[in-house]
Design a protein around this motif. Sequence first.
Motif, mmCIF file in Angstrom:
data_model
loop_
_atom_site.group_PDB
_atom_site.id
_atom_site.type_symbol
_atom_site.label_atom_id
_atom_site.label_comp_id
_atom_site.label_asym_id
_atom_site.label_seq_id
_atom_site.Cartn_x
_atom_site.Cartn_y
_atom_site.Cartn_z
ATOM 1 N N ARG A 190 -11.495 12.015 18.618
ATOM 2 C CA ARG A 190 -10.024 11.644 18.684
ATOM 3 C C ARG A 190 -9.546 10.603 19.420
ATOM 4 O O ARG A 190 -8.689 9.760 18.933
ATOM 5 C CB ARG A 190 -9.055 13.028 18.908
ATOM 6 C CG ARG A 190 -7.847 12.988 18.435
ATOM 7 C CD ARG A 190 -7.291 14.094 18.408
ATOM 8 N NE ARG A 190 -6.973 14.851 19.911
ATOM 9 C CZ ARG A 190 -7.848 15.988 20.104
ATOM 10 N NH1 ARG A 190 -8.880 16.429 19.257
ATOM 11 N NH2 ARG A 190 -7.711 16.599 21.365
ATOM 12 N N MET A 191 -10.275 10.268 20.485
ATOM 13 C CA MET A 191 -9.976 8.867 21.186
ATOM 14 C C MET A 191 -10.065 7.645 20.382
ATOM 15 O O MET A 191 -9.490 6.789 20.158
ATOM 16 C CB MET A 191 -10.810 8.955 22.495
ATOM 17 C CG MET A 191 -10.148 9.770 23.628
ATOM 18 S SD MET A 191 -8.612 9.759 23.925
ATOM 19 C CE MET A 191 -7.863 10.938 23.028
ATOM 20 N N HIS B 191 -3.295 1.642 32.742
ATOM 21 C CA HIS B 191 -2.358 2.206 31.599
ATOM 22 C C HIS B 191 -0.759 1.925 31.938
ATOM 23 O O HIS B 191 0.120 1.780 31.086
ATOM 24 C CB HIS B 191 -2.497 3.887 31.562
ATOM 25 C CG HIS B 191 -3.592 4.143 30.766
ATOM 26 N ND1 HIS B 191 -4.302 5.421 30.616
ATOM 27 C CD2 HIS B 191 -4.876 3.273 30.326
ATOM 28 C CE1 HIS B 191 -5.465 5.460 29.761
ATOM 29 N NE2 HIS B 191 -5.755 4.237 29.825
ATOM 30 N N VAL C 76 -3.940 2.600 16.915
ATOM 31 C CA VAL C 76 -3.245 1.468 17.814
ATOM 32 C C VAL C 76 -3.724 0.151 17.337
ATOM 33 O O VAL C 76 -2.656 -0.871 17.522
ATOM 34 C CB VAL C 76 -3.611 1.810 19.247
ATOM 35 C CG1 VAL C 76 -3.325 0.469 20.139
ATOM 36 C CG2 VAL C 76 -2.947 3.062 19.841
ATOM 37 N N HIS D 113 -9.782 -1.324 25.105
ATOM 38 C CA HIS D 113 -10.187 -0.384 24.094
ATOM 39 C C HIS D 113 -11.725 -0.683 23.598
ATOM 40 O O HIS D 113 -12.434 0.303 23.577
ATOM 41 C CB HIS D 113 -9.191 -0.159 22.916
ATOM 42 C CG HIS D 113 -7.890 0.598 23.234
ATOM 43 N ND1 HIS D 113 -7.007 0.518 22.262
ATOM 44 C CD2 HIS D 113 -7.530 1.153 24.240
ATOM 45 C CE1 HIS D 113 -5.929 1.203 22.989
ATOM 46 N NE2 HIS D 113 -6.525 1.773 24.157
ATOM 47 N N HIS E 179 -1.688 8.235 22.801
ATOM 48 C CA HIS E 179 -3.273 7.968 23.069
ATOM 49 C C HIS E 179 -3.207 7.972 24.581
ATOM 50 O O HIS E 179 -4.147 8.727 25.214
ATOM 51 C CB HIS E 179 -3.568 6.617 22.401
ATOM 52 C CG HIS E 179 -4.986 6.194 23.367
ATOM 53 N ND1 HIS E 179 -6.080 7.024 23.026
ATOM 54 C CD2 HIS E 179 -5.386 5.297 23.811
ATOM 55 C CE1 HIS E 179 -7.054 6.434 23.612
ATOM 56 N NE2 HIS E 179 -6.818 5.364 24.242
ATOM 57 N N GLU F 52 -2.854 11.647 26.256
ATOM 58 C CA GLU F 52 -3.933 12.559 26.049
ATOM 59 C C GLU F 52 -5.044 12.164 26.663
ATOM 60 O O GLU F 52 -5.838 12.628 27.268
ATOM 61 C CB GLU F 52 -4.208 12.797 24.460
ATOM 62 C CG GLU F 52 -5.459 13.724 24.380
ATOM 63 C CD GLU F 52 -5.427 14.085 22.882
ATOM 64 O OE1 GLU F 52 -5.986 15.108 22.414
ATOM 65 O OE2 GLU F 52 -4.788 13.437 21.931
ATOM 66 N N GLU F 53 -5.565 10.695 26.704
ATOM 67 C CA GLU F 53 -6.446 10.331 27.598
ATOM 68 C C GLU F 53 -6.417 10.501 29.149
ATOM 69 O O GLU F 53 -7.351 11.157 29.537
ATOM 70 C CB GLU F 53 -6.696 8.776 27.378
ATOM 71 C CG GLU F 53 -7.995 8.039 27.867
ATOM 72 C CD GLU F 53 -8.004 6.542 27.657
ATOM 73 O OE1 GLU F 53 -8.525 6.500 26.522
ATOM 74 O OE2 GLU F 53 -7.788 5.763 28.463
ATOM 75 N N ASP G 137 2.828 5.021 19.074
ATOM 76 C CA ASP G 137 1.091 5.320 18.976
ATOM 77 C C ASP G 137 0.350 5.203 20.103
ATOM 78 O O ASP G 137 -0.391 6.119 20.610
ATOM 79 C CB ASP G 137 0.813 4.466 17.773
ATOM 80 C CG ASP G 137 1.328 4.806 16.422
ATOM 81 O OD1 ASP G 137 1.792 5.928 16.248
ATOM 82 O OD2 ASP G 137 1.185 3.639 15.588
ATOM 83 N N GLN H 57 -10.447 7.553 17.125
ATOM 84 C CA GLN H 57 -9.390 7.578 16.035
ATOM 85 C C GLN H 57 -8.155 6.835 16.318
ATOM 86 O O GLN H 57 -7.496 6.195 15.857
ATOM 87 C CB GLN H 57 -9.241 9.039 15.364
ATOM 88 C CG GLN H 57 -10.421 9.318 14.577
ATOM 89 C CD GLN H 57 -10.651 10.963 14.510
ATOM 90 O OE1 GLN H 57 -9.377 11.541 14.849
ATOM 91 N NE2 GLN H 57 -11.531 11.243 13.606
ATOM 92 N N GLN H 58 -7.750 7.266 17.549
ATOM 93 C CA GLN H 58 -6.191 7.061 17.916
ATOM 94 C C GLN H 58 -6.570 5.227 18.548
ATOM 95 O O GLN H 58 -5.548 4.657 18.222
ATOM 96 C CB GLN H 58 -6.242 7.577 19.359
ATOM 97 C CG GLN H 58 -5.510 9.065 19.215
ATOM 98 C CD GLN H 58 -5.275 9.672 20.457
ATOM 99 O OE1 GLN H 58 -5.407 9.300 21.605
ATOM 100 N NE2 GLN H 58 -4.919 10.939 20.131
ATOM 101 N N HIS H 59 -7.547 4.899 19.032
ATOM 102 C CA HIS H 59 -7.749 3.361 19.166
ATOM 103 C C HIS H 59 -7.609 2.538 17.673
ATOM 104 O O HIS H 59 -6.936 1.573 17.644
ATOM 105 C CB HIS H 59 -9.248 3.277 19.576
ATOM 106 C CG HIS H 59 -9.539 3.216 21.098
ATOM 107 N ND1 HIS H 59 -10.298 2.940 21.500
ATOM 108 C CD2 HIS H 59 -8.539 3.713 22.040
ATOM 109 C CE1 HIS H 59 -10.290 3.240 23.027
ATOM 110 N NE2 HIS H 59 -9.063 3.851 23.141
#
Length: 220
Positions: free
Chosen positions: A84-85, A17, A92, A60, A132, A135-136, A128, A87-89
């Motif tokens: 939610r992970m 990351h 992005v 991802h 992600h 939070e991850e 964005d 959805q965030q993908h």
Amino acid sequence: MTTTVERPWVQEMIVVHRVFRRESRLLPELVRGVRPGDVERARFLAGMVREYDKGLHSHHTTEDALLWPKLLARVDLDADLVLRMEQQHDVVAKGLHTVMGRLATWERDASASARDGLAEAMDEHRRDLLVHLDEEERSVLPLVSEHITVAEWAELGETGRSHTPKDKLLFMLGALLEEATPDETARFLSHLPVPARILWRTVGRRQYAKQMRKVRAGLR
């Protein structure tokens, strides 16, 4: 007698990351530094943006295929988080789609307007992405440590590496080690075969440094 359960080394994901955080910050800076009409520099940086896009996409999609389904099956109370992970993908990925569309325009003529539009899209993508990644790291990696086995975690890493062309592996290692602490570096290198470690120390490290000097020319 107490049995110690081995846990996956989730710090590996945090180092990965860091690479995406760094590159998503530097790339729009580099784009903004290109003089209007400098098509050669624009094409060179466009190649770097595409490598970034491929790397993040692979990261991802590997999570989507190998990580989220396992967590959804094992952590009922946190299913909304895992969803939610995903959805965030998607968010992005849509932002990167916009980036790549504007990249093609800028690459052709290196105009100031195309450059600025591309850099703005990359800034929005970074915002964005950071939502992600934050939070991850904060909420998902503790679940991974508890519910994913060492073997499953290793499969995630091996799958990601298998998607990297062989001639890019040393470059990717360099990108990781640039962000790693000495202890993290030692751990990464300890998992490499001896010939790969020798190749990195004798050739890869120097090649990576040379490439980065070219990429980051002009940065303050």
